[in-house]
Design a protein around this motif. Structure first.
Motif, short mmCIF file in Angstrom:
data_model
loop_
_atom_site.label_atom_id
_atom_site.label_comp_id
_atom_site.label_asym_id
_atom_site.label_seq_id
_atom_site.Cartn_x
_atom_site.Cartn_y
_atom_site.Cartn_z
N GLY A 8 53.45 44.02 9.76
CA GLY A 8 53.70 44.59 8.46
C GLY A 8 54.88 45.53 8.50
O GLY A 8 55.62 45.57 9.49
N SER A 9 55.06 46.28 7.43
CA SER A 9 56.15 47.24 7.33
C SER A 9 55.58 48.65 7.38
O SER A 9 54.66 48.98 6.62
CB SER A 9 56.91 47.04 6.02
OG SER A 9 57.55 45.78 6.00
N GLN A 11 56.67 53.02 8.31
CA GLN A 11 57.72 54.01 8.51
C GLN A 11 57.75 54.43 9.98
O GLN A 11 56.75 54.29 10.70
CB GLN A 11 57.47 55.22 7.62
CG GLN A 11 57.60 54.92 6.13
CD GLN A 11 57.46 56.16 5.28
OE1 GLN A 11 56.92 57.18 5.70
NE2 GLN A 11 57.96 56.08 4.05
N PRO A 86 62.29 52.33 14.74
CA PRO A 86 63.04 51.22 14.13
C PRO A 86 63.39 50.13 15.14
O PRO A 86 63.40 48.95 14.77
CB PRO A 86 64.29 51.92 13.59
CG PRO A 86 63.84 53.30 13.28
CD PRO A 86 62.85 53.64 14.37
N THR A 89 61.26 46.94 15.61
CA THR A 89 61.30 45.87 14.62
C THR A 89 61.60 44.53 15.29
O THR A 89 62.60 44.38 15.99
CB THR A 89 62.37 46.16 13.55
OG1 THR A 89 62.00 47.34 12.83
CG2 THR A 89 62.51 45.00 12.59
N GLN A 117 55.53 39.41 11.91
CA GLN A 117 56.68 40.29 11.74
C GLN A 117 56.26 41.76 11.70
O GLN A 117 55.35 42.13 10.95
CB GLN A 117 57.42 39.95 10.44
CG GLN A 117 58.59 40.87 10.11
CD GLN A 117 59.77 40.67 11.05
OE1 GLN A 117 60.18 39.55 11.33
NE2 GLN A 117 60.33 41.79 11.53
N VAL A 118 56.94 42.57 12.48
CA VAL A 118 56.78 44.02 12.45
C VAL A 118 58.11 44.63 12.04
O VAL A 118 59.13 44.37 12.67
CB VAL A 118 56.34 44.58 13.81
CG1 VAL A 118 56.37 46.10 13.81
CG2 VAL A 118 54.94 44.07 14.16
N THR A 119 58.09 45.41 10.99
CA THR A 119 59.30 46.07 10.50
C THR A 119 59.05 47.57 10.43
O THR A 119 58.10 48.01 9.78
CB THR A 119 59.70 45.54 9.12
OG1 THR A 119 59.91 44.13 9.19
CG2 THR A 119 60.99 46.21 8.64
N VAL A 120 59.91 48.32 11.10
CA VAL A 120 59.79 49.78 11.11
C VAL A 120 61.04 50.34 10.46
O VAL A 120 62.14 50.23 11.00
CB VAL A 120 59.62 50.32 12.53
CG1 VAL A 120 59.39 51.84 12.49
CG2 VAL A 120 58.49 49.61 13.26
N SER A 121 60.85 50.93 9.31
CA SER A 121 62.01 51.40 8.54
C SER A 121 61.58 52.49 7.59
O SER A 121 60.47 52.48 7.06
CB SER A 121 62.62 50.24 7.77
OG SER A 121 63.65 50.69 6.91
#
Length: 122
Positions: A8-9, A11, A86, A89, A117-121
């Motif tokens: 997932g997404s 912070q 980040p 990701t 999917q791994v999103t770090v943002s």
């Protein structure tokens, strides 16, 4: 044979738990691990757990932040990721190795999940 989910997404500083459920013969998974692949980069080793669960290995970037574990009752391996950055990701893949010989070389793993999917943002 392997199905991964849990990406997932988040912070920076957040957490995620990835899951990898296996079907088939338990003997086909002496070692189960996680790898990741960021855009334009090679797939790299993240973490590995032995069949007994007694032995675990981590890539340098995951030490102290990632924890791999397994639940025999559910035939599932988990990757708990904390303090995400980040640079974490990537698409994360679980993989299984049907040999008793230890390895973290991705070419030695014969079974792969579909990736999550791994999103770090921020």
């Amino acid at each position: 044979q392997l199905q991964a989910w849990g990406g997932g997404s988040v912070q920076p500083g957040g957490s995620l738990r990835l899951s990898c459920a296996a079907s088939g013969r338990p003997g086909d998974m002496y070692y189960t691990g996680w790898f990741r692949q960021a855009p334009g980069k090679e797939r790299e080793f993240v973490a590995l757990i032995s069949w007994s669960g007694a032995s675990k290995w981590y890539g340098n970037f995951g030490k102290g932040r990632f924890t791999i574990s397994r639940d025999y009752t559910k035939n599932t391996v988990y990757l708990e990721m904390n303090s995400l950055k980040p640079e974490d990701t990537a698409v994360y893949y679980c993989a299984a190795r049907d040999s008793a010989l230890w390895s973290i070389d991705k070419s030695d793993f014969g079974s792969w999940g579909q990736g999550t999917q791994v999103t770090v943002s921020s």
